[in-house]
Motif scaffolding. Structure first.
Motif, PDB file in Angstrom:
ATOM      1  N   GLU A 219       0.826  -1.205   0.000  1.00 25.71           N
ATOM      2  CA  GLU A 219       0.000   0.000   0.000  1.00 25.71           C
ATOM      3  C   GLU A 219       0.864   1.261   0.000  1.00 25.71           C
ATOM      4  O   GLU A 219       0.627   2.201  -0.776  1.00 25.71           O
ATOM      5  CB  GLU A 219      -0.924  -0.003   1.218  1.00 25.71           C
ATOM      6  CG  GLU A 219      -2.025  -1.042   1.161  1.00 25.71           C
ATOM      7  CD  GLU A 219      -2.946  -0.941   2.356  1.00 25.71           C
ATOM      8  OE1 GLU A 219      -4.137  -0.617   2.156  1.00 25.71           O
ATOM      9  OE2 GLU A 219      -2.483  -1.182   3.485  1.00 25.71           O
ATOM     10  N   MET A 220       1.864   1.297   0.866  1.00 27.10           N
ATOM     11  CA  MET A 220       2.713   2.482   0.945  1.00 27.10           C
ATOM     12  C   MET A 220       3.546   2.640  -0.318  1.00 27.10           C
ATOM     13  O   MET A 220       3.773   3.761  -0.790  1.00 27.10           O
ATOM     14  CB  MET A 220       3.625   2.391   2.174  1.00 27.10           C
ATOM     15  CG  MET A 220       2.878   2.403   3.495  1.00 27.10           C
ATOM     16  SD  MET A 220       1.719   3.809   3.645  1.00 27.10           S
ATOM     17  CE  MET A 220       2.870   5.189   3.559  1.00 27.10           C
ATOM     18  N   THR A 221       3.989   1.530  -0.880  1.00 27.55           N
ATOM     19  CA  THR A 221       4.737   1.590  -2.134  1.00 27.55           C
ATOM     20  C   THR A 221       3.913   2.260  -3.222  1.00 27.55           C
ATOM     21  O   THR A 221       4.411   3.122  -3.965  1.00 27.55           O
ATOM     22  CB  THR A 221       5.140   0.168  -2.578  1.00 27.55           C
ATOM     23  OG1 THR A 221       6.011  -0.403  -1.608  1.00 27.55           O
ATOM     24  CG2 THR A 221       5.838   0.193  -3.933  1.00 27.55           C
ATOM     25  N   LEU A 222       2.645   1.890  -3.325  1.00 30.24           N
ATOM     26  CA  LEU A 222       1.779   2.430  -4.370  1.00 30.24           C
ATOM     27  C   LEU A 222       1.401   3.875  -4.097  1.00 30.24           C
ATOM     28  O   LEU A 222       1.321   4.686  -5.028  1.00 30.24           O
ATOM     29  CB  LEU A 222       0.530   1.559  -4.500  1.00 30.24           C
ATOM     30  CG  LEU A 222       0.802   0.145  -5.034  1.00 30.24           C
ATOM     31  CD1 LEU A 222      -0.431  -0.735  -4.902  1.00 30.24           C
ATOM     32  CD2 LEU A 222       1.249   0.221  -6.490  1.00 30.24           C
ATOM     33  N   ARG A 223       1.182   4.227  -2.845  1.00 31.39           N
ATOM     34  CA  ARG A 223       0.853   5.626  -2.537  1.00 31.39           C
ATOM     35  C   ARG A 223       2.015   6.540  -2.896  1.00 31.39           C
ATOM     36  O   ARG A 223       1.819   7.627  -3.459  1.00 31.39           O
ATOM     37  CB  ARG A 223       0.502   5.761  -1.056  1.00 31.39           C
ATOM     38  CG  ARG A 223      -0.824   5.098  -0.683  1.00 31.39           C
ATOM     39  CD  ARG A 223      -1.221   5.408   0.748  1.00 31.39           C
ATOM     40  NE  ARG A 223      -2.389   4.641   1.166  1.00 31.39           N
ATOM     41  CZ  ARG A 223      -3.046   4.835   2.297  1.00 31.39           C
ATOM     42  NH1 ARG A 223      -2.645   5.773   3.141  1.00 31.39           N
ATOM     43  NH2 ARG A 223      -4.095   4.093   2.606  1.00 31.39           N
ATOM     44  N   ARG A 224       3.223   6.110  -2.575  1.00 35.47           N
ATOM     45  CA  ARG A 224       4.399   6.934  -2.884  1.00 35.47           C
ATOM     46  C   ARG A 224       4.626   7.049  -4.389  1.00 35.47           C
ATOM     47  O   ARG A 224       5.184   8.038  -4.859  1.00 35.47           O
ATOM     48  CB  ARG A 224       5.637   6.340  -2.214  1.00 35.47           C
ATOM     49  CG  ARG A 224       5.609   6.395  -0.689  1.00 35.47           C
ATOM     50  CD  ARG A 224       6.950   5.984  -0.106  1.00 35.47           C
ATOM     51  NE  ARG A 224       6.902   5.952   1.352  1.00 35.47           N
ATOM     52  CZ  ARG A 224       6.866   4.839   2.086  1.00 35.47           C
ATOM     53  NH1 ARG A 224       6.900   3.651   1.473  1.00 35.47           N
ATOM     54  NH2 ARG A 224       6.822   4.896   3.396  1.00 35.47           N
ATOM     55  N   ALA A 225       4.183   6.034  -5.129  1.00 35.11           N
ATOM     56  CA  ALA A 225       4.382   6.038  -6.578  1.00 35.11           C
ATOM     57  C   ALA A 225       3.245   6.719  -7.333  1.00 35.11           C
ATOM     58  O   ALA A 225       3.319   6.868  -8.559  1.00 35.11           O
ATOM     59  CB  ALA A 225       4.524   4.602  -7.074  1.00 35.11           C
ATOM     60  N   GLY A 226       2.199   7.120  -6.629  1.00 37.67           N
ATOM     61  CA  GLY A 226       1.065   7.749  -7.292  1.00 37.67           C
ATOM     62  C   GLY A 226       0.228   6.766  -8.086  1.00 37.67           C
ATOM     63  O   GLY A 226      -0.328   7.114  -9.130  1.00 37.67           O
ATOM     64  N   LYS A 227       0.135   5.531  -7.583  1.00 35.35           N
ATOM     65  CA  LYS A 227      -0.664   4.501  -8.244  1.00 35.35           C
ATOM     66  C   LYS A 227      -1.887   4.169  -7.387  1.00 35.35           C
ATOM     67  O   LYS A 227      -1.804   4.123  -6.170  1.00 35.35           O
ATOM     68  CB  LYS A 227       0.155   3.223  -8.444  1.00 35.35           C
ATOM     69  CG  LYS A 227       1.492   3.418  -9.145  1.00 35.35           C
ATOM     70  CD  LYS A 227       1.320   3.813 -10.605  1.00 35.35           C
ATOM     71  CE  LYS A 227       2.673   3.871 -11.300  1.00 35.35           C
ATOM     72  NZ  LYS A 227       2.538   4.285 -12.725  1.00 35.35           N
ATOM     73  N   GLY A 228      -3.005   3.918  -8.042  1.00 38.39           N
ATOM     74  CA  GLY A 228      -4.201   3.515  -7.327  1.00 38.39           C
ATOM     75  C   GLY A 228      -4.200   2.021  -7.057  1.00 38.39           C
ATOM     76  O   GLY A 228      -3.423   1.271  -7.645  1.00 38.39           O
ATOM     77  N   TYR A 229      -5.068   1.588  -6.160  1.00 37.49           N
ATOM     78  CA  TYR A 229      -5.153   0.161  -5.905  1.00 37.49           C
ATOM     79  C   TYR A 229      -6.540  -0.244  -5.436  1.00 37.49           C
ATOM     80  O   TYR A 229      -7.304   0.557  -4.887  1.00 37.49           O
ATOM     81  CB  TYR A 229      -4.094  -0.309  -4.896  1.00 37.49           C
ATOM     82  CG  TYR A 229      -4.119   0.336  -3.523  1.00 37.49           C
ATOM     83  CD1 TYR A 229      -5.124   0.068  -2.586  1.00 37.49           C
ATOM     84  CD2 TYR A 229      -3.086   1.194  -3.124  1.00 37.49           C
ATOM     85  CE1 TYR A 229      -5.111   0.632  -1.317  1.00 37.49           C
ATOM     86  CE2 TYR A 229      -3.068   1.769  -1.857  1.00 37.49           C
ATOM     87  CZ  TYR A 229      -4.072   1.480  -0.956  1.00 37.49           C
ATOM     88  OH  TYR A 229      -4.071   2.043   0.300  1.00 37.49           O
TER      89      TYR A 229
END
Length: 416
Positions: A219-229
Protein backbone atom coordinates in the motif's frame (compact mmCIF):
# COMPACT_ATOMS: atom_id res chain seq x y z
CA UNK A 1 -2.72 -22.87 -31.59
CA UNK A 2 -3.27 -20.78 -34.73
CA UNK A 3 -6.89 -21.97 -35.00
CA UNK A 4 -7.44 -20.88 -31.40
CA UNK A 5 -6.33 -17.35 -32.30
CA UNK A 6 -8.56 -16.97 -35.37
CA UNK A 7 -10.23 -13.74 -34.31
CA UNK A 8 -10.84 -10.29 -35.66
CA UNK A 9 -10.09 -9.80 -39.33
CA UNK A 10 -7.16 -12.21 -39.51
CA UNK A 11 -7.21 -15.01 -42.07
CA UNK A 12 -5.24 -18.23 -41.80
CA UNK A 13 -2.57 -16.67 -44.01
CA UNK A 14 -2.49 -13.57 -41.79
CA UNK A 15 -2.08 -15.70 -38.68
CA UNK A 16 0.73 -17.74 -40.21
CA UNK A 17 2.55 -14.57 -41.17
CA UNK A 18 2.04 -13.03 -37.73
CA UNK A 19 3.27 -16.17 -35.97
CA UNK A 20 6.30 -16.52 -38.23
CA UNK A 21 7.24 -12.90 -37.62
CA UNK A 22 6.66 -13.17 -33.87
CA UNK A 23 8.79 -16.31 -33.57
CA UNK A 24 11.64 -14.83 -35.60
CA UNK A 25 11.63 -11.71 -33.46
CA UNK A 26 11.30 -13.72 -30.26
CA UNK A 27 14.27 -15.93 -31.07
CA UNK A 28 16.29 -12.89 -32.13
CA UNK A 29 15.67 -11.32 -28.73
CA UNK A 30 16.60 -14.55 -26.97
CA UNK A 31 19.96 -14.90 -28.73
CA UNK A 32 22.00 -12.39 -26.63
CA UNK A 33 21.19 -14.34 -23.45
CA UNK A 34 23.43 -17.22 -24.53
CA UNK A 35 27.17 -17.39 -25.17
CA UNK A 36 26.90 -20.44 -27.44
CA UNK A 37 24.87 -20.80 -30.61
CA UNK A 38 23.86 -24.39 -29.82
CA UNK A 39 22.33 -23.31 -26.49
CA UNK A 40 20.47 -20.48 -28.21
CA UNK A 41 19.17 -23.01 -30.74
CA UNK A 42 17.96 -25.25 -27.90
CA UNK A 43 16.13 -22.28 -26.40
CA UNK A 44 14.46 -21.60 -29.73
CA UNK A 45 13.42 -25.24 -30.01
CA UNK A 46 12.11 -25.10 -26.45
CA UNK A 47 9.96 -22.12 -27.45
CA UNK A 48 8.73 -23.96 -30.56
CA UNK A 49 7.69 -26.92 -28.39
CA UNK A 50 5.83 -24.71 -25.91
CA UNK A 51 3.85 -23.21 -28.78
CA UNK A 52 3.21 -26.60 -30.37
CA UNK A 53 0.09 -28.74 -30.17
CA UNK A 54 1.47 -31.42 -27.83
CA UNK A 55 -0.76 -31.52 -24.73
CA UNK A 56 2.22 -32.32 -22.47
CA UNK A 57 5.34 -30.17 -22.50
CA UNK A 58 7.65 -32.58 -20.67
CA UNK A 59 11.35 -32.90 -21.47
CA UNK A 60 10.79 -36.01 -23.58
CA UNK A 61 7.95 -34.38 -25.48
CA UNK A 62 9.98 -31.24 -26.13
CA UNK A 63 12.95 -33.37 -27.22
CA UNK A 64 10.79 -35.33 -29.63
CA UNK A 65 9.42 -32.12 -31.12
CA UNK A 66 13.00 -30.85 -31.54
CA UNK A 67 14.15 -34.09 -33.17
CA UNK A 68 16.46 -35.04 -30.28
CA UNK A 69 16.98 -38.62 -29.12
CA UNK A 70 16.45 -37.67 -25.49
CA UNK A 71 15.71 -34.72 -23.18
CA UNK A 72 19.33 -34.03 -22.26
CA UNK A 73 19.71 -30.79 -24.23
CA UNK A 74 16.43 -29.53 -22.81
CA UNK A 75 17.56 -30.41 -19.30
CA UNK A 76 20.91 -28.71 -19.86
CA UNK A 77 19.16 -25.55 -21.01
CA UNK A 78 17.15 -25.35 -17.78
CA UNK A 79 19.72 -26.66 -15.36
CA UNK A 80 23.40 -26.73 -16.27
CA UNK A 81 23.45 -23.86 -18.75
CA UNK A 82 24.76 -20.44 -17.79
CA UNK A 83 22.22 -17.78 -18.60
CA UNK A 84 20.19 -15.27 -16.64
CA UNK A 85 16.47 -16.00 -16.19
CA UNK A 86 15.91 -12.48 -14.85
CA UNK A 87 17.27 -11.05 -18.10
CA UNK A 88 14.65 -13.12 -19.93
CA UNK A 89 12.02 -11.87 -17.49
CA UNK A 90 12.97 -8.33 -18.47
CA UNK A 91 12.67 -9.21 -22.17
CA UNK A 92 9.20 -10.62 -21.54
CA UNK A 93 8.16 -7.49 -19.64
CA UNK A 94 9.44 -5.17 -22.37
CA UNK A 95 7.70 -7.23 -25.06
CA UNK A 96 4.38 -7.07 -23.21
CA UNK A 97 4.67 -3.32 -22.66
CA UNK A 98 5.62 -2.71 -26.32
CA UNK A 99 2.53 -4.54 -27.58
CA UNK A 100 -0.08 -4.19 -24.82
CA UNK A 101 1.04 -1.11 -22.90
CA UNK A 102 -1.46 1.55 -21.84
CA UNK A 103 -1.24 4.30 -19.24
CA UNK A 104 -4.33 3.11 -17.34
CA UNK A 105 -3.37 -0.58 -17.26
CA UNK A 106 -3.74 -2.73 -14.15
CA UNK A 107 -1.01 -4.82 -12.55
CA UNK A 108 -2.58 -7.93 -11.01
CA UNK A 109 -0.73 -9.94 -8.35
CA UNK A 110 -1.62 -13.52 -7.45
CA UNK A 111 -0.10 -16.93 -6.85
CA UNK A 112 -0.52 -20.45 -8.17
CA UNK A 113 0.57 -23.87 -6.98
CA UNK A 114 2.66 -26.55 -8.68
CA UNK A 115 1.86 -30.00 -7.31
CA UNK A 116 4.99 -32.05 -6.61
CA UNK A 117 6.07 -35.35 -5.14
CA UNK A 118 9.07 -35.73 -2.86
CA UNK A 119 11.12 -33.12 -1.02
CA UNK A 120 13.88 -32.16 -3.45
CA UNK A 121 12.18 -29.66 -5.77
CA UNK A 122 13.14 -26.13 -4.76
CA UNK A 123 10.58 -24.57 -2.40
CA UNK A 124 8.40 -27.66 -2.20
CA UNK A 125 6.49 -28.34 1.00
CA UNK A 126 3.08 -28.97 2.45
CA UNK A 127 1.30 -25.67 2.03
CA UNK A 128 -2.07 -24.34 0.92
CA UNK A 129 -2.65 -23.72 -2.75
CA UNK A 130 -5.83 -22.49 -4.34
CA UNK A 131 -4.95 -24.59 -7.40
CA UNK A 132 -5.83 -27.71 -5.40
CA UNK A 133 -8.06 -25.99 -2.83
CA UNK A 134 -6.22 -27.63 0.06
CA UNK A 135 -2.92 -28.07 1.85
CA UNK A 136 -0.75 -30.37 -0.23
CA UNK A 137 2.83 -30.98 -1.31
CA UNK A 138 3.59 -28.24 -3.80
CA UNK A 139 5.63 -25.25 -4.88
CA UNK A 140 4.09 -21.77 -4.83
CA UNK A 141 4.86 -19.16 -7.46
CA UNK A 142 3.89 -15.50 -7.10
CA UNK A 143 3.14 -13.77 -10.41
CA UNK A 144 2.40 -10.30 -11.78
CA UNK A 145 0.15 -10.02 -14.83
CA UNK A 146 -0.20 -6.90 -16.95
CA UNK A 147 -3.81 -6.18 -17.98
CA UNK A 148 -4.90 -3.53 -20.47
CA UNK A 149 -7.68 -3.16 -23.02
CA UNK A 150 -5.27 -4.70 -25.56
CA UNK A 151 -4.76 -7.96 -23.69
CA UNK A 152 -2.97 -9.49 -20.74
CA UNK A 153 0.22 -11.43 -20.05
CA UNK A 154 2.66 -12.23 -17.24
CA UNK A 155 5.50 -9.78 -16.64
CA UNK A 156 7.06 -11.11 -13.42
CA UNK A 157 7.35 -14.23 -11.28
CA UNK A 158 9.07 -15.45 -8.13
CA UNK A 159 9.31 -18.78 -6.34
CA UNK A 160 8.16 -18.67 -2.72
CA UNK A 161 10.54 -20.33 -0.24
CA UNK A 162 8.96 -21.36 3.08
CA UNK A 163 10.96 -20.87 6.27
CA UNK A 164 11.64 -24.60 6.34
CA UNK A 165 13.76 -23.95 3.27
CA UNK A 166 15.41 -20.63 4.08
CA UNK A 167 16.50 -21.93 7.51
CA UNK A 168 18.19 -25.01 6.00
CA UNK A 169 21.51 -24.05 4.37
CA UNK A 170 22.19 -27.57 3.11
CA UNK A 171 18.82 -27.75 1.39
CA UNK A 172 19.32 -24.33 -0.21
CA UNK A 173 22.73 -25.37 -1.48
CA UNK A 174 21.45 -28.61 -2.96
CA UNK A 175 18.81 -26.66 -4.94
CA UNK A 176 21.41 -24.03 -6.02
CA UNK A 177 19.52 -21.15 -4.41
CA UNK A 178 21.65 -17.97 -4.67
CA UNK A 179 23.23 -16.83 -1.43
CA UNK A 180 21.47 -13.46 -1.71
CA UNK A 181 18.03 -15.08 -1.38
CA UNK A 182 16.44 -15.04 2.06
CA UNK A 183 12.95 -15.57 3.44
CA UNK A 184 10.34 -13.17 2.09
CA UNK A 185 6.61 -13.13 2.72
CA UNK A 186 4.30 -13.22 -0.25
CA UNK A 187 3.22 -9.58 0.30
CA UNK A 188 6.91 -8.57 0.37
CA UNK A 189 7.44 -10.45 -2.89
CA UNK A 190 4.46 -8.64 -4.42
CA UNK A 191 5.80 -5.26 -3.26
CA UNK A 192 9.16 -6.09 -4.84
CA UNK A 193 7.43 -6.87 -8.15
CA UNK A 194 5.58 -3.56 -8.03
CA UNK A 195 8.82 -1.69 -7.34
CA UNK A 196 10.52 -3.55 -10.18
CA UNK A 197 7.75 -2.55 -12.59
CA UNK A 198 7.91 1.08 -11.48
CA UNK A 199 11.71 1.15 -11.82
CA UNK A 200 11.36 -0.23 -15.35
CA UNK A 201 8.85 2.53 -16.27
CA UNK A 202 6.07 0.04 -16.94
CA UNK A 203 2.95 2.10 -17.70
CA UNK A 204 0.13 1.25 -15.30
CA UNK A 205 -2.26 3.17 -13.07
CA UNK A 206 -3.62 0.49 -10.75
CA UNK A 207 -2.76 -2.65 -8.81
CA UNK A 208 -5.29 -5.34 -7.91
CA UNK A 209 -4.72 -8.32 -5.62
CA UNK A 210 -6.57 -10.58 -3.21
CA UNK A 211 -6.46 -10.55 0.58
CA UNK A 212 -3.09 -12.35 0.78
CA UNK A 213 -1.46 -9.17 -0.54
CA UNK A 214 -3.93 -6.51 0.54
CA UNK A 215 -2.23 -4.69 3.43
CA UNK A 216 1.16 -3.39 4.50
CA UNK A 217 4.17 -2.54 2.40
CA UNK A 218 2.48 -2.73 -0.97
CA UNK A 219 0.00 0.00 0.00
CA UNK A 220 2.71 2.48 0.95
CA UNK A 221 4.74 1.59 -2.13
CA UNK A 222 1.78 2.43 -4.37
CA UNK A 223 0.85 5.63 -2.54
CA UNK A 224 4.40 6.93 -2.88
CA UNK A 225 4.38 6.04 -6.58
CA UNK A 226 1.07 7.75 -7.29
CA UNK A 227 -0.66 4.50 -8.24
CA UNK A 228 -4.20 3.52 -7.33
CA UNK A 229 -5.15 0.16 -5.91
CA UNK A 230 -8.03 -2.20 -5.13
CA UNK A 231 -6.62 -4.74 -2.68
CA UNK A 232 -8.58 -7.51 -1.02
CA UNK A 233 -8.70 -7.55 2.79
CA UNK A 234 -10.18 -9.90 5.38
CA UNK A 235 -13.59 -9.32 6.93
CA UNK A 236 -12.00 -8.30 10.25
CA UNK A 237 -9.80 -5.61 8.68
CA UNK A 238 -10.34 -2.34 10.54
CA UNK A 239 -11.38 0.84 8.70
CA UNK A 240 -11.87 4.33 10.08
CA UNK A 241 -13.46 7.37 8.46
CA UNK A 242 -12.45 10.98 8.86
CA UNK A 243 -15.44 12.19 6.90
CA UNK A 244 -17.94 14.38 8.72
CA UNK A 245 -20.66 13.40 6.26
CA UNK A 246 -20.64 9.68 7.12
CA UNK A 247 -18.35 8.88 10.05
CA UNK A 248 -17.69 5.18 10.49
CA UNK A 249 -15.17 2.99 12.20
CA UNK A 250 -14.88 -0.74 12.74
CA UNK A 251 -14.20 -4.03 11.04
CA UNK A 252 -15.16 -4.36 7.38
CA UNK A 253 -17.93 -6.88 8.07
CA UNK A 254 -19.50 -4.64 10.72
CA UNK A 255 -19.44 -1.60 8.45
CA UNK A 256 -21.12 -3.65 5.70
CA UNK A 257 -23.86 -4.75 8.10
CA UNK A 258 -24.78 -1.14 8.95
CA UNK A 259 -25.06 0.15 5.38
CA UNK A 260 -28.56 1.17 4.29
CA UNK A 261 -30.22 -0.57 1.35
CA UNK A 262 -29.70 2.44 -0.93
CA UNK A 263 -25.92 2.20 -0.45
CA UNK A 264 -25.86 -0.88 -2.68
CA UNK A 265 -25.85 -0.90 -6.48
CA UNK A 266 -25.97 -3.82 -8.92
CA UNK A 267 -23.08 -3.42 -11.34
CA UNK A 268 -20.94 -5.61 -13.58
CA UNK A 269 -17.35 -6.55 -12.77
CA UNK A 270 -16.77 -7.27 -16.44
CA UNK A 271 -17.82 -9.70 -19.12
CA UNK A 272 -17.07 -13.34 -18.30
CA UNK A 273 -17.53 -16.64 -20.08
CA UNK A 274 -21.19 -16.72 -18.99
CA UNK A 275 -21.99 -13.06 -19.64
CA UNK A 276 -21.84 -10.03 -17.38
CA UNK A 277 -20.48 -10.78 -13.91
CA UNK A 278 -23.09 -8.96 -11.84
CA UNK A 279 -22.76 -8.28 -8.11
CA UNK A 280 -24.14 -5.84 -5.56
CA UNK A 281 -21.55 -3.21 -4.65
CA UNK A 282 -21.14 -0.54 -1.97
CA UNK A 283 -18.38 2.02 -1.78
CA UNK A 284 -17.45 4.00 1.33
CA UNK A 285 -15.00 6.88 0.85
CA UNK A 286 -13.23 7.18 4.19
CA UNK A 287 -10.68 9.97 3.97
CA UNK A 288 -9.24 12.46 1.49
CA UNK A 289 -5.48 12.84 1.73
CA UNK A 290 -3.00 15.03 -0.10
CA UNK A 291 -0.64 13.00 -2.27
CA UNK A 292 2.12 15.37 -1.22
CA UNK A 293 2.13 13.63 2.18
CA UNK A 294 3.64 10.62 0.43
CA UNK A 295 5.92 12.59 -1.93
CA UNK A 296 3.87 11.11 -4.76
CA UNK A 297 4.54 12.34 -8.31
CA UNK A 298 0.80 12.88 -8.90
CA UNK A 299 -0.39 15.96 -6.93
CA UNK A 300 -3.82 16.58 -5.48
CA UNK A 301 -6.31 14.84 -3.23
CA UNK A 302 -6.58 11.05 -3.14
CA UNK A 303 -9.27 9.05 -1.38
CA UNK A 304 -8.81 6.06 0.90
CA UNK A 305 -11.91 3.88 0.87
CA UNK A 306 -13.66 0.58 1.41
CA UNK A 307 -15.25 -1.28 -1.52
CA UNK A 308 -17.63 -4.14 -0.71
CA UNK A 309 -18.87 -6.82 -3.11
CA UNK A 310 -21.94 -8.95 -2.37
CA UNK A 311 -23.01 -12.01 -4.32
CA UNK A 312 -26.50 -11.61 -5.73
CA UNK A 313 -27.41 -15.26 -5.24
CA UNK A 314 -25.56 -16.28 -2.08
CA UNK A 315 -24.98 -12.91 -0.39
CA UNK A 316 -21.29 -13.74 0.10
CA UNK A 317 -19.24 -10.64 0.90
CA UNK A 318 -15.75 -9.62 -0.17
CA UNK A 319 -13.91 -6.50 1.00
CA UNK A 320 -11.31 -4.28 -0.67
CA UNK A 321 -9.11 -1.45 0.52
CA UNK A 322 -8.96 1.25 -2.16
CA UNK A 323 -6.76 4.22 -2.99
CA UNK A 324 -7.67 6.47 -5.90
CA UNK A 325 -7.77 10.09 -7.09
CA UNK A 326 -10.61 11.96 -5.40
CA UNK A 327 -14.02 11.61 -7.09
CA UNK A 328 -13.04 8.41 -8.89
CA UNK A 329 -16.40 6.74 -9.70
CA UNK A 330 -17.27 3.38 -8.21
CA UNK A 331 -17.51 1.95 -11.73
CA UNK A 332 -13.77 2.49 -12.20
CA UNK A 333 -12.92 0.74 -8.94
CA UNK A 334 -15.17 -2.19 -9.86
CA UNK A 335 -13.51 -2.43 -13.28
CA UNK A 336 -10.09 -2.59 -11.62
CA UNK A 337 -11.24 -5.28 -9.19
CA UNK A 338 -12.75 -7.19 -12.09
CA UNK A 339 -9.37 -7.49 -13.82
CA UNK A 340 -8.21 -9.97 -11.18
CA UNK A 341 -9.87 -12.86 -13.02
CA UNK A 342 -7.49 -12.24 -15.93
CA UNK A 343 -4.56 -13.67 -14.01
CA UNK A 344 -6.62 -16.81 -13.38
CA UNK A 345 -7.13 -17.00 -17.12
CA UNK A 346 -3.35 -16.64 -17.56
CA UNK A 347 -2.69 -19.50 -15.14
CA UNK A 348 -5.24 -21.77 -16.80
CA UNK A 349 -3.98 -21.12 -20.33
CA UNK A 350 -0.31 -21.28 -19.36
CA UNK A 351 -0.82 -24.66 -17.66
CA UNK A 352 -3.13 -26.19 -20.25
CA UNK A 353 -1.44 -24.85 -23.39
CA UNK A 354 2.17 -23.96 -22.54
CA UNK A 355 3.19 -26.45 -19.86
CA UNK A 356 3.64 -23.99 -17.01
CA UNK A 357 3.28 -26.84 -14.51
CA UNK A 358 5.30 -29.38 -16.55
CA UNK A 359 8.63 -28.31 -15.11
CA UNK A 360 10.75 -31.36 -14.28
CA UNK A 361 13.76 -29.55 -12.82
CA UNK A 362 14.46 -29.34 -9.11
CA UNK A 363 16.74 -26.30 -8.86
CA UNK A 364 16.07 -22.62 -8.25
CA UNK A 365 17.48 -21.74 -11.68
CA UNK A 366 15.52 -24.49 -13.39
CA UNK A 367 12.20 -23.25 -12.01
CA UNK A 368 12.81 -19.61 -12.99
CA UNK A 369 14.14 -20.52 -16.44
CA UNK A 370 11.25 -22.82 -17.27
CA UNK A 371 8.65 -20.36 -16.02
CA UNK A 372 10.29 -17.42 -17.83
CA UNK A 373 10.30 -19.31 -21.14
CA UNK A 374 6.61 -20.12 -20.67
CA UNK A 375 5.95 -16.46 -19.90
CA UNK A 376 7.70 -15.50 -23.14
CA UNK A 377 5.57 -17.95 -25.12
CA UNK A 378 2.45 -16.49 -23.51
CA UNK A 379 3.60 -12.93 -24.26
CA UNK A 380 4.17 -13.80 -27.93
CA UNK A 381 0.66 -15.28 -28.10
CA UNK A 382 -0.90 -12.24 -26.42
CA UNK A 383 0.83 -9.85 -28.84
CA UNK A 384 -0.22 -11.89 -31.88
CA UNK A 385 -3.77 -12.08 -30.57
CA UNK A 386 -3.94 -8.29 -30.27
CA UNK A 387 -2.47 -7.77 -33.73
CA UNK A 388 -4.92 -10.27 -35.24
CA UNK A 389 -7.85 -8.67 -33.45
CA UNK A 390 -7.06 -5.24 -34.89
CA UNK A 391 -6.60 -6.34 -38.50
CA UNK A 392 -9.15 -5.13 -41.01
CA UNK A 393 -10.98 -8.01 -42.71
CA UNK A 394 -10.04 -8.36 -46.35
CA UNK A 395 -12.78 -7.64 -48.82
CA UNK A 396 -13.86 -10.58 -50.94
CA UNK A 397 -15.74 -10.76 -54.19
CA UNK A 398 -19.50 -11.35 -53.94
CA UNK A 399 -20.74 -14.78 -54.95
CA UNK A 400 -21.70 -15.09 -58.63
CA UNK A 401 -25.40 -14.87 -59.39
CA UNK A 402 -26.98 -17.71 -61.34
CA UNK A 403 -26.47 -17.11 -65.04
CA UNK A 404 -23.62 -14.68 -64.59
CA UNK A 405 -20.40 -15.38 -66.45
CA UNK A 406 -17.07 -16.19 -64.86
CA UNK A 407 -15.61 -13.19 -66.66
CA UNK A 408 -18.09 -10.84 -65.02
CA UNK A 409 -17.28 -12.31 -61.58
CA UNK A 410 -13.59 -11.67 -62.06
CA UNK A 411 -14.32 -8.14 -63.21
CA UNK A 412 -16.53 -7.49 -60.23
CA UNK A 413 -13.81 -8.80 -57.93
CA UNK A 414 -11.25 -6.50 -59.49
CA UNK A 415 -13.51 -3.48 -59.17
CA UNK A 416 -14.06 -3.90 -55.43
Amino acid sequence: MIRDLMIGGASVEDMLALWASALREGKRRLRPLFTQERVAASAGQFLDALLGNEPRKTGWMRAEAAGDKGPWRQQALLGRGRWDADALRDIVRDHVVAHLGEADAVLVIDETGFLKQGKASCGVGRQYTGSAGKITNCQIGVFATYVSSKGHAFIDRALYLPKAWTSDAARLGAAHVPGTVSFATKPAMAAAMVKQAIAADVPFAWVAADSVYGVGEIEMTLRRAGKGYVLGVNSNHWFGSWSRERPMAGEAKDIAATLPADAWRTLSAGHGTKGERLYDWAYCPLADLDAAEYDAPVPGAWTRGLLIRRGIGDGELAYFSTWCPKDTPIETLIKVEGTRWRIEECFETAKNEFGLDHNETRSWHGWHRHVSLVMFAYALMAAVRYQANTMTPKKTAPASRPGSSAGRSRKSAVSL
